[in-house]
Design an enzyme around this catalytic site. Structure first.
Site, PDB file in Angstrom:
ATOM      1  CE  LYS A   1      -4.414   1.050   0.250  1.00 20.99           C
ATOM      2  NZ  LYS A   1      -5.590   0.245  -0.163  1.00 20.99           N
TER       3      LYS A   1
ATOM      4  CG  ASP B   1      -7.354   3.348  -0.720  1.00 18.94           C
ATOM      5  OD1 ASP B   1      -7.829   2.198  -0.642  1.00 18.94           O
ATOM      6  OD2 ASP B   1      -7.414   4.150   0.241  1.00 18.94           O
TER       7      ASP B   1
HETATM    8  P1  NDP Z   1     -12.987   7.828  -2.719  1.00 19.74           P
HETATM    9  O1  NDP Z   1     -11.912   8.816  -2.552  1.00 19.74           O
HETATM   10  O2  NDP Z   1     -13.602   7.591  -4.033  1.00 19.74           O
HETATM   11  O3  NDP Z   1     -14.185   8.153  -1.710  1.00 19.74           O
HETATM   12  C1  NDP Z   1     -13.957   8.241  -0.343  1.00 19.74           C
HETATM   13  C2  NDP Z   1     -15.258   8.577   0.344  1.00 19.74           C
HETATM   14  O4  NDP Z   1     -15.094   8.427   1.743  1.00 19.74           O
HETATM   15  C3  NDP Z   1     -15.678  10.016   0.125  1.00 19.74           C
HETATM   16  O5  NDP Z   1     -17.075  10.109   0.153  1.00 19.74           O
HETATM   17  C4  NDP Z   1     -15.042  10.711   1.318  1.00 19.74           C
HETATM   18  O6  NDP Z   1     -15.647  11.930   1.691  1.00 19.74           O
HETATM   19  C5  NDP Z   1     -15.262   9.683   2.395  1.00 19.74           C
HETATM   20  N1  NDP Z   1     -14.236   9.875   3.430  1.00 19.74           N
HETATM   21  C6  NDP Z   1     -12.896   9.858   3.265  1.00 19.74           C
HETATM   22  N2  NDP Z   1     -12.283  10.132   4.419  1.00 19.74           N
HETATM   23  C7  NDP Z   1     -13.259  10.307   5.309  1.00 19.74           C
HETATM   24  C8  NDP Z   1     -13.269  10.597   6.682  1.00 19.74           C
HETATM   25  N3  NDP Z   1     -12.116  10.775   7.372  1.00 19.74           N
HETATM   26  N4  NDP Z   1     -14.482  10.676   7.315  1.00 19.74           N
HETATM   27  C9  NDP Z   1     -15.634  10.503   6.610  1.00 19.74           C
HETATM   28  N5  NDP Z   1     -15.683  10.245   5.309  1.00 19.74           N
HETATM   29  C10 NDP Z   1     -14.526  10.130   4.678  1.00 19.74           C
HETATM   30  O7  NDP Z   1     -12.405   6.457  -2.118  1.00 19.74           O
HETATM   31  P2  NDP Z   1     -12.917   4.967  -2.333  1.00 19.74           P
HETATM   32  O8  NDP Z   1     -14.383   4.923  -2.501  1.00 19.74           O
HETATM   33  O9  NDP Z   1     -12.061   4.360  -3.348  1.00 19.74           O
HETATM   34  O10 NDP Z   1     -12.516   4.314  -0.928  1.00 19.74           O
HETATM   35  C11 NDP Z   1     -13.415   4.229   0.169  1.00 19.74           C
HETATM   36  C12 NDP Z   1     -12.935   3.135   1.116  1.00 19.74           C
HETATM   37  O11 NDP Z   1     -12.906   1.885   0.431  1.00 19.74           O
HETATM   38  C13 NDP Z   1     -11.524   3.317   1.674  1.00 19.74           C
HETATM   39  O12 NDP Z   1     -11.491   2.787   2.983  1.00 19.74           O
HETATM   40  C14 NDP Z   1     -10.678   2.452   0.766  1.00 19.74           C
HETATM   41  O13 NDP Z   1      -9.495   2.041   1.399  1.00 19.74           O
HETATM   42  C15 NDP Z   1     -11.626   1.290   0.542  1.00 19.74           C
HETATM   43  N6  NDP Z   1     -11.379   0.456  -0.632  1.00 19.74           N
HETATM   44  C16 NDP Z   1     -11.318   0.994  -1.884  1.00 19.74           C
HETATM   45  C17 NDP Z   1     -11.133   0.191  -2.992  1.00 19.74           C
HETATM   46  C18 NDP Z   1     -11.128   0.718  -4.366  1.00 19.74           C
HETATM   47  O14 NDP Z   1     -11.047  -0.081  -5.301  1.00 19.74           O
HETATM   48  N7  NDP Z   1     -11.239   2.004  -4.592  1.00 19.74           N
HETATM   49  C19 NDP Z   1     -10.952  -1.256  -2.834  1.00 19.74           C
HETATM   50  C20 NDP Z   1     -11.117  -1.744  -1.485  1.00 19.74           C
HETATM   51  C21 NDP Z   1     -11.306  -0.883  -0.446  1.00 19.74           C
HETATM   52  P3  NDP Z   1     -14.843  13.320   1.502  1.00 19.74           P
HETATM   53  O15 NDP Z   1     -15.029  13.666   0.061  1.00 19.74           O
HETATM   54  O16 NDP Z   1     -15.503  14.254   2.446  1.00 19.74           O
HETATM   55  O17 NDP Z   1     -13.410  13.058   1.862  1.00 19.74           O
HETATM   56  O1  2IT Z   2      -7.936  -1.487  -0.597  1.00 19.49           O
HETATM   57  C1  2IT Z   2      -7.901  -1.987  -1.740  1.00 19.49           C
HETATM   58  O2  2IT Z   2      -8.014  -3.201  -1.915  1.00 19.49           O
HETATM   59  C2  2IT Z   2      -7.729  -1.091  -2.886  1.00 19.49           C
HETATM   60  N1  2IT Z   2      -7.664   0.115  -2.702  1.00 19.49           N
HETATM   61  C3  2IT Z   2      -7.603  -1.655  -4.273  1.00 19.49           C
HETATM   62  C4  2IT Z   2      -6.195  -2.145  -4.511  1.00 19.49           C
HETATM   63  C5  2IT Z   2      -5.915  -2.591  -5.924  1.00 19.49           C
HETATM   64  O3  2IT Z   2      -4.733  -2.895  -6.149  1.00 19.49           O
HETATM   65  O4  2IT Z   2      -6.799  -2.639  -6.770  1.00 19.49           O
END
Ligand code: NDP
Ligand code: 2IT
Length: 444
Positions: free
Chosen positions: A125, A165
Site C-alpha cells: 500500500k 484508493d
Molecule cells: P474515494 O476517494 O472515491 O471516496 C472516499 C469517500 O469516503 C468520500 O465520500 C469521502 O468523503 C469519504 N471519506 C474519506 N475520508 C473520510 C473521513 N475521514 N471521514 C468521513 N468520510 C470520509 O475512495 P474509495 O471509494 O475508493 O474508498 C473508500 C474506502 O474503500 C476506503 O477505505 C478504501 O481504502 C476502501 N477500498 C477501496 C477500494 C477501491 O477499489 N477504490 C478497494 C477496497 C477498499 P470526503 O469527500 O468528504 O473526503
Molecule cells: O484497498 C484496496 O483493496 C484497494 N484500494 C484496491 C487495490 C488494488 O490494487 O486494486
C-alpha cells in the site's frame, strides 16, 4: 504469554506511534490463534515476527509547484509488506490524514485480502498526505508526476503494482501512468485502474462496490434471504459507495443514505444515483448538494449520523474507524441484520464486538471489499496476455471470486469452531496460503 500475544507486544513496543497498525494486527493475530496453535512449526520459523514486519518501506519527498507558483512539499510512502504469493499489490491513498501507521495497517490488511481472492498477488500500500480537494487539474498532474518520479524506481509490472484508493481515481492513475511510461519507456501493466484506452479493464471501476454487494448477497442466500425489499444504509459517496449503491439497487434493495466527511443525506424514496454521479464524478462536489437537487431528501451535518438511520443492511464505504461502538449499538437497536465493510477497517474493534455478540452477520473488509483488488489482478492478467475481456466476462469472474471467498471464509470459520464468525474465517483463510508460501521459501 502465548506466541500471538508476545508478537503483539513486540509490535507495540517497536512501533509505538502506530495505532491503526496495532488495531489491524490485533484483530488479525487474535483470530489466528487457533490456526497458530495447530501449527507449532510457525513459531519455530518466526513466521509471525516476519509477517508483521514489512519487507520494505519506502518514504520520500514529493515537491511540486502550486498554481500560485509556491513550492509545496508532501510525504510519499510505499509499504511493500509481503510478496510471498505474488508481486506487491495494493492502492495508493492521497488524503491529508495519511501517515505511516495508516499505510502499514492498509498494507497489512491487503496481504490477507489479496490471498483471499485466490489470485497470485502479494500485499502492499502507499500514498501521500497530499489533499486533492480543491486542487486544479494542473496541480493534481504536477503532484502525480512528482510522486511517480520517485516511485517508478520501486515498482514494476512483476514487482509492485499500485492502484487507486481514497483520493486516487482514474484521473490520478492516468497522470501517474503517463509519467511512469515516459521515464521507463515501457507501456506495461504497472498500475491498475487504468483508463480503457490504455490497458484498463472493463468493470474495474465498478468492482469493489459490486463485489461488496455480491458477497452480501451470498450471505443473505446462506440464510435463505435476498436483497429484494431490504433497506440499505451506505456511508461515503466515492468509488466504492457509488457502485455498491448501483448493484444493491439492481438487486432490488432500497438505498436510503450516502455521506461524505461533512455530513450525510437521507432519501426515504431511495437514492437517485444519477444525481450522485453527476455531483461526485462529474462536478467533484459535496454530497450536501444532493438534498438541494432531490425533492424529499434531507441533509444532516456530521458523518456519524448516517448510522442512526434505520436499515436492514449497513455498508460502511468511507474510511477506517467510521463506525464505532456507539454507532454499532444504534444500528443493532434499529434492527440491522447484515454489515458488509466496503471500506478498509471501517468498524472499530469494539463496534465489531457489538455486531458479533448480537448475531449480526458481519463481513469484514478484507473479504467484503476484495472485489476491487481481485479485478485489478484480472486487469494484470489481461495486460500480460494482451487481451481485453468484455464487461460481462469480467463481471462474471468477479461474481465467482466473491462467491468463492464467502465459501472459503465460511468453511475456515467452521473448521476452527467459530461458525458464522467471518472475521476469524477471513483471517485464517487468507493467512493459510501466505503462511504456506512463506514456509516453503525458508527464512527470508
Ligand atoms: P474515494 O476517494 O472515491 O471516496 C472516499 C469517500 O469516503 C468520500 O465520500 C469521502 O468523503 C469519504 N471519506 C474519506 N475520508 C473520510 C473521513 N475521514 N471521514 C468521513 N468520510 C470520509 O475512495 P474509495 O471509494 O475508493 O474508498 C473508500 C474506502 O474503500 C476506503 O477505505 C478504501 O481504502 C476502501 N477500498 C477501496 C477500494 C477501491 O477499489 N477504490 C478497494 C477496497 C477498499 P470526503 O469527500 O468528504 O473526503
Ligand atoms: O484497498 C484496496 O483493496 C484497494 N484500494 C484496491 C487495490 C488494488 O490494487 O486494486
Amino acid at each position: 504469554m502465548s506466541y500471538v500475544e508476545s508478537v503483539l507486544a513486540r509490535i507495540k513496543e517497536q512501533n509505538p506511534n502506530e495505532p491503526e497498525f496495532h488495531q489491524a494486527a490485533t484483530e488479525v493475530l487474535h483470530s489466528l490463534e487457533a490456526a497458530i496453535n495447530a501449527n507449532p512449526q510457525y513459531e519455530k520459523a518466526g513466521l509471525l515476527e516476519r509477517l508483521v514486519e514489512p519487507e520494505r518501506i519506502v518514504m520520500f519527498r514529493v515537491p511540486w509547484v502550486d498554481d500560485q507558483g509556491k513550492v509545496q512539499v508532501n510525504k510519499g510512502y510505499r509499504v511493500q509488506f509481503n510478496s510471498a504469493i505474488g508481486p506487491y499489490k495494493g492502492g495508493l491513498r492521497f488524503h491529508p490524514s495519511v501517515n505511516l501507521s495508516i499505510i502499514k495497517f492498509l498494507g497489512f490488511e491487503q496481504i490477507f485480502k489479496n490471498s483471499l481472492t485466490g489470485l497470485p498477488i502479494g500485499g502492499g500500500k502507499g500514498g501521500s498526505n497530499f489533499d486533492p480537494k480543491g486542487k486544479s487539474d494542473g496541480e493534481i498532474m504536477r503532484f502525480c508526476q512528482s510522486f511517480m518520479t520517485e516511485l517508478y524506481r520501486h515498482i514494476g509490472a512483476d514487482t509492485d503494482v499500485p492502484a487507486g484508493d481514497i483520493g486516487v481515481g482514474a484521473r490520478e492513475i492516468g497522470y501517474m501512468f503517463g509519467q511512469y511510461k515516459r521515464i521507463r519507456n515501457e507501456h506495461v501493466g504497472v498500475l491498475t485502474g487504468r483508463g480503457l484506452s490504455y490497458g484498463g479493464s472493463l468493470a474495474r471501476k465498478e468492482a469493489t462496490g459490486f463485489g461488496l454487494v455480491y458477497i452480501v448477497d451470498e450471505a443473505l442466500k446462506s440464510k435463505g434471504d435476498t436483497l429484494v425489499g431490504k433497506t440499505v444504509a451506505i456511508s461515503g459517496s466515492g468509488n466504492v459507495a457509488i457502485y455498491a449503491c448501483q448493484k444493491a439497487q439492481q438487486l432490488g434493495a432500497k438505498v436510503v443514505t450516502m455521506s461524505d466527511s461533512n455530513g450525510y443525506v437521507y432519501d426515504k424514496n431511495g437514492i437517485d444515483l444519477d444525481v450522485v454521479k453527476q455531483i461526485k464524478e462529474v462536478e467533484r462536489g459535496r454530497i450536501k448538494e444532493y438534498a438541494a437537487r432531490v425533492k424529499g431528501a434531507e441533509y444532516h451535518e456530521g458523518c456519524k449520523g448516517v448510522w442512526t438511520v434505520k436499515c436492514d443492511i449497513a455498508l460502511p464505504c468511507a474510511t477506517q474507524n467510521e463506525l464505532d461502538e456507539e454507532s454499532a449499538k444504534i444500528l443493532v437497536k434499529n434492527g440491522v441484520k447484515y454489515v458488509g465493510e466496503g471500506a478498509n477497517m471501517p468498524t472499530t474493534l469494539a463496534g465489531t464486538e457489538v455486531f458479533q455478540s448480537n448475531k449480526v452477520v458481519f463481513l469484514p473488509g478484507k473479504a467484503a471489499n476484495a472485489g476491487g483488488v481481485a479485478t485489478s489482478a484480472l486487469e494484470m492478467a489481461q495486460s500480460s496476455g494482451r487481451l481485453f475481456w468484455s464487461f460481462e466476462e469480467v463481471d462474471a469472474k468477479l461474481k465467482g471470486i466473491m462467491a468463492n471467498i464467502f465459501k472459503n471464509i465460511d468453511a475456515a470459520a467452521k473448521k476452527y469452531g467459530f461458525e458464522g464468525n467471518y472475521v476469524v474465517g477471513a483471517n485464517i483463510a487468507g493467512f493459510e496460503k501466505v503462511a504456506d508460501a512463506m514456509m516453503a521459501h525458508g527464512i527470508v
